[in-house]
Design a protein around this motif. Structure first.
Motif, PDB file in Angstrom:
ATOM      1  N   GLN A 117     -80.272 -43.045  16.875  1.00  0.00           N
ATOM      2  CA  GLN A 117     -81.074 -41.824  16.963  1.00  0.00           C
ATOM      3  C   GLN A 117     -81.340 -41.173  15.609  1.00  0.00           C
ATOM      4  OE1 GLN A 117     -77.990 -42.270  17.871  1.00  0.00           O
ATOM      5  NE2 GLN A 117     -76.730 -40.415  17.863  1.00  0.00           N
ATOM      6  N   PHE A 118     -80.705 -41.667  14.526  1.00  0.00           N
ATOM      7  CA  PHE A 118     -80.871 -41.029  13.224  1.00  0.00           C
ATOM      8  C   PHE A 118     -81.672 -41.891  12.246  1.00  0.00           C
ATOM      9  CE2 PHE A 118     -76.498 -39.296  14.419  1.00  0.00           C
ATOM     10  CZ  PHE A 118     -77.046 -38.188  15.045  1.00  0.00           C
ATOM     11  N   HIS A 119     -82.352 -42.888  12.733  1.00  0.00           N
ATOM     12  CA  HIS A 119     -83.018 -43.852  11.848  1.00  0.00           C
ATOM     13  C   HIS A 119     -83.982 -43.215  10.855  1.00  0.00           C
ATOM     14  CE1 HIS A 119     -81.924 -47.875  11.921  1.00  0.00           C
ATOM     15  NE2 HIS A 119     -82.971 -48.432  12.478  1.00  0.00           N
ATOM     16  N   TYR A 120     -84.812 -42.290  11.324  1.00  0.00           N
ATOM     17  CA  TYR A 120     -85.840 -41.832  10.393  1.00  0.00           C
ATOM     18  C   TYR A 120     -85.268 -40.910   9.326  1.00  0.00           C
ATOM     19  CZ  TYR A 120     -86.402 -37.621  13.384  1.00  0.00           C
ATOM     20  OH  TYR A 120     -86.217 -36.463  14.105  1.00  0.00           O
ATOM     21  N   TYR A 121     -84.080 -40.366   9.543  1.00  0.00           N
ATOM     22  CA  TYR A 121     -83.439 -39.621   8.454  1.00  0.00           C
ATOM     23  C   TYR A 121     -83.087 -40.578   7.313  1.00  0.00           C
ATOM     24  CZ  TYR A 121     -80.215 -37.040   5.620  1.00  0.00           C
ATOM     25  OH  TYR A 121     -79.614 -36.459   4.539  1.00  0.00           O
ATOM     26  N   PHE A 122     -82.698 -41.809   7.658  1.00  0.00           N
ATOM     27  CA  PHE A 122     -82.412 -42.801   6.618  1.00  0.00           C
ATOM     28  C   PHE A 122     -83.648 -43.058   5.766  1.00  0.00           C
ATOM     29  CE2 PHE A 122     -82.893 -47.259   5.385  1.00  0.00           C
ATOM     30  CZ  PHE A 122     -81.868 -47.361   4.453  1.00  0.00           C
ATOM     31  N   VAL A 123     -84.811 -43.189   6.424  1.00  0.00           N
ATOM     32  CA  VAL A 123     -86.058 -43.414   5.677  1.00  0.00           C
ATOM     33  C   VAL A 123     -86.303 -42.261   4.714  1.00  0.00           C
ATOM     34  CG1 VAL A 123     -88.560 -43.710   5.876  1.00  0.00           C
ATOM     35  CG2 VAL A 123     -87.041 -44.777   7.558  1.00  0.00           C
ATOM     36  N   LYS A 124     -86.181 -41.049   5.194  1.00  0.00           N
ATOM     37  CA  LYS A 124     -86.411 -39.867   4.358  1.00  0.00           C
ATOM     38  C   LYS A 124     -85.433 -39.816   3.191  1.00  0.00           C
ATOM     39  CE  LYS A 124     -86.464 -34.797   4.505  1.00  0.00           C
ATOM     40  NZ  LYS A 124     -85.353 -34.470   3.619  1.00  0.00           N
ATOM     41  N   LYS A 125     -84.170 -40.070   3.477  1.00  0.00           N
ATOM     42  CA  LYS A 125     -83.153 -39.968   2.434  1.00  0.00           C
ATOM     43  C   LYS A 125     -83.314 -41.054   1.386  1.00  0.00           C
ATOM     44  CE  LYS A 125     -79.593 -37.918   0.686  1.00  0.00           C
ATOM     45  NZ  LYS A 125     -79.763 -36.561   0.130  1.00  0.00           N
ATOM     46  N   SER A 159     -92.854 -43.932  10.238  1.00  0.00           N
ATOM     47  CA  SER A 159     -93.833 -42.833  10.246  1.00  0.00           C
ATOM     48  C   SER A 159     -93.138 -41.478  10.322  1.00  0.00           C
ATOM     49  CB  SER A 159     -94.786 -42.991  11.438  1.00  0.00           C
ATOM     50  OG  SER A 159     -95.542 -44.173  11.346  1.00  0.00           O
ATOM     51  N   GLU A 160     -92.123 -41.377  11.166  1.00  0.00           N
ATOM     52  CA  GLU A 160     -91.393 -40.116  11.299  1.00  0.00           C
ATOM     53  C   GLU A 160     -90.710 -39.740   9.992  1.00  0.00           C
ATOM     54  OE1 GLU A 160     -91.062 -37.981  14.312  1.00  0.00           O
ATOM     55  OE2 GLU A 160     -92.926 -39.091  14.303  1.00  0.00           O
TER      56      GLU A 160
END
Length: 665
Positions: A117-125, A159-160
């Protein structure tokens, strides 16, 4: 660093590829072929592919579950329960990757977190940390995203993550003066690498404030990078590029191999050339290009199908790569239709052929996200369904005839559009009075029992929540109304509380939809929430599910204590819920076991069945529900199994049950 927010997914299994990105200059670290940026899916990227074979990688993956179980048994596994926990664990993974360039290790560490559930935070970080570093780290970040695409990160997740970055651009510029340009390069690079769809720019622009820095980033992407001559090469070499062959060169080589094969028909030579590429994790490109050639030139289809079938049979191209190749072509089939008008029909035929011959998984295409499924379906068919379902819903609001609505919906024969129907129903009800809202909730309970799966209900609510901002433009109190519909669905057992978590995962954090789910949770956690939510619209024409259950229990108890058979049938009829009569059957059977009054209770069921009051479908469902709960019943009624066997035997003799009942587990 800049502000951080949100939540969404790391962790599917990166089942293929040992990949190391060189952290300095020079040749591949492990002596493998260095491939820069193989975009769509998988791990074969810049400056060095490790020496593992695909077989080695599968062996490594096969051993992981037992290793992880050992970690769990020893209490050593780090599984973040919250976003804050995840943030603390993911930063060292990124730091380690920037230090070693080991893509496989980074993927393994992400997989080990077990927090989808936290995948897109990884992209952002990952991107925000790379933006504040040298070109080497920026290049490495882009390579890692492309490597993890489809295996650990979906296009939606990426995308998120980028959307979160765009929303944070003002904060990023505080620490990184050139953040606008750097983020623009990252977005352009993701589009060039085919891990971010070009339509992302349009969608992001619609969501961002008009004069925000996020909008400035999108303008730079379009004007300075994507519209420039030779923009792909410009973007790919922005941070130094690679001294080895690029993904575009890999694509050209694959194209040449396929063209020569079509001309010569020499399948052994084609296989030799594919092996010499030494890019097993880019074989999805071979599949995609081959299928495209087959659609462009129908006469080449037999050769193409033979190549792919034998490549799959000989394990030259793995089943995973076959599926990914088909998936990539499916994503672009609409664009392909501009050059090949019959592309959709040709593609569907290729899919059926591949499945029937056994080299494409039969489940292909069944797991698309709600909005993707709807977008990939014929717009004409969707439009027609919306019109017809609108008429059906309006008729229902006038007649309050649930069975008639269910019959009309069945006649449409479009179960794949059930989520669209739910969205239409709730949207129309929200713009009406309490009576229609109550009717909509009652109908949802009926549909869940008769036609809709839990997945259909969840997809419909996701679609509603994703468009919550737009709905609020027309219906001012839409968020609170939608929260009540969600809470009511849980109270009516249309959804379970866990489904709210699953729905939340599909929504952007801090969005109107996400906040609406939080409101629903708050409503459910309040004191006496069940009663309040059941009466949130002042009751309606029909009974709420809990009310109906109470009334069924009371009428059966009255009948069992010497009531009149005709009166009991009249009360069942007066409930006006023929779609819920399986509850009558279930409660009657359980009461017969508890009260040891088989003759009277079974006589009532016989009378209801004989009058057509309870249909064979409802009778079968009632028996099936008792069968499912037998293990629990035995705790209170020791002879429940024996008694139920007698009831089934009687019901079978009297024709109460469908033949399919015997196959129900």
């Amino acid at each position: 660093m800049a502000a951080e927010e949100g939540a969404m997914s790391p962790t599917r299994m990166l089942a293929e590829g040992h990949l190391r990105v060189a952290t300095g200059g020079g040749a591949p670290a492990d002596g493998g072929i260095a491939v820069r940026h193989l975009p769509h899916h998988h791990s074969t990227k810049k400056d060095g592919v490790g020496g593992k074979t695909e077989q080695d990688n599968h062996e490594g993956v096969d051993s992981l579950p037992s290793q992880e179980l050992k970690k769990l048994a020893n209490g050593n596994s780090k599984i973040p329960g919250t976003l804050d926990d995840y943030r603390k664990l993911v930063v060292p993974i990124i730091e380690e990757y920037f230090s070693t360039g080991d893509v496989e290790f980074a993927a393994s560490e992400l997989r080990g977190l077990g927090s989808d559930q936290f995948h897109y935070y990884f992209v952002k970080k990952l991107i925000s940390m790379a933006m504040d570093r040298h070109d080497k780290e920026k290049e490495m970040a882009s390579i890692l995203l492309s490597s993890l695409y489809a295996d650990l990160l979906s296009s939606y997740t990426i995308s998120e993550g980028y959307m979160m970055l765009l929303e944070s651009t003002e904060d990023l510029t505080i620490d990184i003066p050139d953040a606008t340009d750097v983020l623009a390069v990252f977005i352009a690079r993701a589009i060039v690498d085919e891990i971010l769809p070009p339509v992302f720019l349009t969608r992001a622009r619609a969501l961002l404030p008009e004069f925000s820095k996020g909008i400035q980033v999108l303008q730079v992407v379009e004007k300075s990078y994507l519209s420039a001559p030779h923009h792909a090469e410009l973007v790919e070499r922005k941070w130094g590029g690679s001294t080895h062959f690029t993904v575009e060169e890999a694509k050209r080589r694959i194209q040449n191999i396929l063209r020569e094969y079509i001309e010569s028909g020499d399948i052994d030579e084609a296989f030799r050339c594919i092996r010499e590429l030494s890019l097993p994790f880019f074989h999805h490109e071979v599949v995609k290009r081959a299928l495209t050639f087959g659609m462009e030139n129908i006469s080449s289809q037999p050769l193409i199908l033979k190549l792919l079938k034998e490549a799959a049979a000989g394990c030259l191209i793995s089943p995973n790569q076959i599926s990914k190749g088909f998936s990539r072509l499916a994503e672009g089939v609409d664009d392909l239709s501009l050059d090949i008008p019959s592309a959709k029909a040709l593609f569907d035929k290729l899919v059926l052929t591949a499945i029937s011959e056994g080299w494409l998984d039969a489940s292909f295409g069944k797991s698309a996200a709600p909005d993707e499924e709807m977008q990939n379906t014929s717009s004409v068919k969707v439009k027609r369904f919306k019109e017809e379902s609108g008429h059906i819903i309006h008729e229902y609001f006038l007649s309050d005839d649930v069975p008639e609505l269910i019959r009309s919906l069945e006649e449409l024969s479009a179960p794949e559009f059930n989520p669209i129907f739910l969205k239409k129903l709730v949207t129309l009800a929200m713009d009406r009075k309490s009576r229609e809202k109550e009717m909509a909730s009652v109908l949802l309970s009926s549909l869940r029992l008769e036609l809709f799966s839990t997945e259909d209900i969840m997809k419909g609510f996701v679609m509603l929540l994703q468009s919550a901002e737009d709905t609020a433009l027309d219906i001012v109190d839409a968020p609170s109304e939608l929260a009540l519909f969600l809470a009511r669905a849980v109270i009516d057992e249309v959804l379970i509380p866990l489904n709210l978590d699953e729905i939340s995962i599909k929504l952007r954090p801090n969005s109107s939809g996400s906040q609406t789910v939080q409101m629903a949770r708050a409503l459910l956690s309040a004191r006496h929430s069940g009663e309040r939510i059941l009466r949130c619209w002042g009751g309606g024409t029909g009974w709420a599910v809990e009310d109906a259950k109470d009334k069924i229990t009371k009428l059966l108890e009255e009948y069992n204590t010497g009531g009149d058979l005709g009166e009991a049938c009249r009360c069942i009829r007066d409930l006006g819920m023929p779609f819920f009569n399986h509850e009558v059957v279930k409660k009657a059977l359980v009461m017969a076991m508890e009260k040891q009054n088989d003759t009277s209770i079974l006589g009532l069921l016989q009378e209801c069945f004989g009058e057509g009051l309870i249909t064979i479908n409802q009778m079968t469902k009632g028996f099936a529900r008792v069968k499912e709960g037998l293990d629990d019943l035995i705790l209170d009624i020791p002879n429940a199994q024996e008694k139920f066997g007698e009831y089934v035997e009687l019901a079978t003799e009297r024709g109460w049950l469908l033949p399919t009942f015997a196959s129900i587990p």
